[in-house]
Scaffold this active site. Structure first.
Site, short mmCIF file in Angstrom:
data_model
loop_
_atom_site.label_atom_id
_atom_site.label_comp_id
_atom_site.label_asym_id
_atom_site.label_seq_id
_atom_site.Cartn_x
_atom_site.Cartn_y
_atom_site.Cartn_z
N ALA A 1 12.57 11.01 44.46
CA ALA A 1 13.45 11.20 43.51
C ALA A 1 13.42 12.52 43.15
O ALA A 1 12.73 13.16 43.71
CB ALA A 1 12.86 10.07 42.45
N GLY B 1 10.93 7.69 46.38
CA GLY B 1 12.54 7.00 46.23
C GLY B 1 13.06 6.94 47.50
O GLY B 1 13.89 6.03 47.67
N GLU C 1 11.80 4.05 49.15
CA GLU C 1 12.38 3.10 48.40
C GLU C 1 13.68 2.40 48.43
O GLU C 1 14.14 1.40 48.69
CB GLU C 1 12.00 3.14 47.03
CG GLU C 1 10.21 3.01 46.81
CD GLU C 1 9.87 3.69 45.35
OE1 GLU C 1 10.47 4.52 44.86
OE2 GLU C 1 9.10 3.14 44.78
N GLU D 1 3.71 9.45 45.81
CA GLU D 1 3.62 9.51 44.34
C GLU D 1 2.32 9.97 43.75
O GLU D 1 2.21 10.67 42.57
CB GLU D 1 4.27 8.23 43.65
CG GLU D 1 5.88 8.12 43.72
CD GLU D 1 6.17 7.46 44.98
OE1 GLU D 1 5.27 7.37 46.09
OE2 GLU D 1 7.18 6.88 45.18
N1 DAK Z 1 12.62 16.73 44.23
C1 DAK Z 1 13.20 17.77 44.08
N2 DAK Z 1 13.53 18.70 44.97
C2 DAK Z 1 12.81 18.39 46.01
C3 DAK Z 1 12.29 17.22 46.41
C4 DAK Z 1 12.12 16.21 45.41
N3 DAK Z 1 11.49 15.20 45.73
N4 DAK Z 1 11.76 17.26 47.72
C5 DAK Z 1 12.12 18.70 48.28
N5 DAK Z 1 12.95 19.24 47.22
C6 DAK Z 1 13.08 20.66 47.30
C7 DAK Z 1 12.07 21.64 47.42
O1 DAK Z 1 11.94 22.01 45.98
C8 DAK Z 1 12.90 22.87 47.92
O2 DAK Z 1 13.85 23.34 46.88
P1 DAK Z 1 13.83 25.18 46.77
O3 DAK Z 1 12.48 25.27 46.45
O4 DAK Z 1 14.45 25.72 48.08
O5 DAK Z 1 14.70 25.07 45.66
C9 DAK Z 1 13.90 22.19 48.99
O6 DAK Z 1 13.94 20.86 48.56
C10 DAK Z 1 13.20 22.20 50.16
O7 DAK Z 1 11.92 21.67 50.42
P2 DAK Z 1 10.49 22.32 50.84
O8 DAK Z 1 10.73 23.82 50.80
O9 DAK Z 1 9.28 21.64 50.07
O10 DAK Z 1 10.66 21.75 52.36
P3 DAK Z 1 9.53 21.65 53.25
O11 DAK Z 1 10.22 21.23 54.70
O12 DAK Z 1 8.48 22.79 53.43
O13 DAK Z 1 8.74 20.12 52.88
C11 DAK Z 1 8.51 17.92 52.05
C12 DAK Z 1 9.49 19.26 52.96
C13 DAK Z 1 9.67 16.70 52.07
C14 DAK Z 1 7.26 17.72 52.74
C15 DAK Z 1 8.38 18.57 50.68
O14 DAK Z 1 9.66 19.03 50.14
C16 DAK Z 1 7.86 17.57 49.75
O15 DAK Z 1 6.53 17.21 49.61
N6 DAK Z 1 8.81 17.10 48.82
C17 DAK Z 1 8.43 16.12 47.72
C18 DAK Z 1 8.16 14.87 48.17
C19 DAK Z 1 7.81 13.58 47.06
O16 DAK Z 1 6.73 13.98 46.45
N7 DAK Z 1 8.66 12.84 46.98
C20 DAK Z 1 8.35 11.94 45.97
C21 DAK Z 1 8.98 12.13 44.58
S1 DAK Z 1 8.56 11.01 43.31
C22 DAK Z 1 12.23 5.44 39.99
C23 DAK Z 1 12.86 5.52 41.04
C24 DAK Z 1 12.35 6.31 41.99
C25 DAK Z 1 11.13 6.94 41.89
C26 DAK Z 1 10.51 6.48 40.75
C27 DAK Z 1 11.12 5.65 39.78
N8 DAK Z 1 13.12 4.38 38.72
C28 DAK Z 1 14.18 4.36 38.80
C29 DAK Z 1 12.13 4.16 37.66
C30 DAK Z 1 10.72 7.74 43.05
C31 DAK Z 1 9.75 8.91 42.66
C32 DAK Z 1 9.79 9.86 43.52
O17 DAK Z 1 10.31 9.67 44.85
#
Ligand code: DAK
Length: 258
Positions: free
Chosen positions: A66, A109, A112, A132
């Site tokens: 997400a 997400g 998911e 998360e």
């Molecule tokens: N959100 C926003 N931006 C994201 C992102 C994310 N989840 N993942 C990556 N990006 C963006 C980065 O900020 C970066 O943007 P700029 O800085 O260039 O503007 C760009 O994508 C490229 O990312 P990286 O530079 O970080 O790329 P790397 O190859 O170095 O790393 C990575 C890739 C996937 C390992 C890293 O980006 C990462 O760790 N990303 C976050 C992964 C994460 O924590 N995902 C979980 C998010 S929480 C619900 C529905 C859904 C959910 C919950 C509730 N309801 C409907 C109630 C879900 C929650 C989640 O998913």
């Protein structure tokens, strides 16, 4: 980028392919992306020509979760009142079969969303994670429930409590994904599988999907009752008559979805 371009749609025969398209954000799932996805789902679910769907992202990222930037400052009541979970689960409620074609990151997400689909086809470089806890939260769209049902509580515990990713190979071994293909082929293979399903009797496919879904939501007795009801119901379709007649006449059936 306009909202319409956040998810690209293409139709080939009876199969629609939906492609998440926010490459710069690794397909982070923003509210606008979800709404665009739902608009396509509504359209294709109502379209009799479409009998199966494929949901994919890019080779680098199915979806990295997400959109963290969109929810970083939200309060609990904003999250609750936003009713976003109802919007996300629209995918899981789709009555037509959906195959997720996953490559690269399927994180949070993203994982998911893939698990809301019926079958997961992965590229060799796919990685699945529920990270998360690294952000001070926990999965909220099925990452503790669908994942646990798919791979069992011990493996789900390890994934969710550590946030560590698993490889495509591990996901295959755990039973999270159906098949793995080289990156050049995973999408085509997912589309071929969707085309195979699209050749079958559409109402039978729809009711079979409903019954299989019920297996993880009901008791055995309720599930068996639903299965039997759906089985009987199919004898009121033209496709049942056509399917059985074609078998007897030794020819290929022509299913109409009626
Ligand atoms: N959100 C926003 N931006 C994201 C992102 C994310 N989840 N993942 C990556 N990006 C963006 C980065 O900020 C970066 O943007 P700029 O800085 O260039 O503007 C760009 O994508 C490229 O990312 P990286 O530079 O970080 O790329 P790397 O190859 O170095 O790393 C990575 C890739 C996937 C390992 C890293 O980006 C990462 O760790 N990303 C976050 C992964 C994460 O924590 N995902 C979980 C998010 S929480 C619900 C529905 C859904 C959910 C919950 C509730 N309801 C409907 C109630 C879900 C929650 C989640 O998913």
């Amino acid at each position: 980028m306009s909202d319409e371009q956040l998810v690209l749609a293409a139709v080939d025969g009876h199969v629609a392919t939906l492609t998440l398209n926010r490459p710069k954000a690794l397909n982070a799932i923003s509210p606008a992306l979800i709404e665009t996805l739902i608009a396509h789902l509504d359209r294709f679910e109502a379209d009799e020509q479409i009998r199966a769907l494929v949901l994919t992202g890019s080779d680098r990222a199915f979806a990295a979760g997400a959109d963290i930037k969109a929810m970083s400052t939200a309060s609990a009541s904003e999250m609750l009142l936003g009713r976003s979970i109802e919007r996300w689960t629209r995918l899981a409620a789709c009555r037509k079969p959906i195959i997720a074609a996953v490559s690269g990151y399927a994180f949070g997400g993203g994982c998911e969303l893939a698990m809301m689909c019926d079958i997961i086809i992965a590229s060799e470089s796919a990685q699945f994670s529920q990270p998360e806890v690294n952000l001070g939260v926990m999965p909220g769209a099925g990452g503790t429930q669908r994942l646990t049902r798919a791979i069992g509580p011990q493996r789900a515990m390890e994934m969710v409590l550590t946030g560590n990713p698993i490889t495509a190979q591990e996901a295959l071994q755990y039973g999270l994904v159906n098949r793995i293909f080289p990156i050049e082929r995973y999408l085509a293979e997912a589309q071929a599988l969707a085309a195979t399903i699209a050749e079958k009797a559409p109402i039978a496919v729809m009711l079979a999907k409903e019954a299989i879904r019920a297996a993880s939501e009901t008791t055995l007795r309720e599930g068996l009752a639903l299965e039997l009801r759906n089985f009987y119901l199919l004898f009121d379709t033209e496709d049942q008559k056509e399917g059985m007649r074609a078998f007897i006449e030794k020819r290929k059936p022509i299913f109409k979805g009626r």
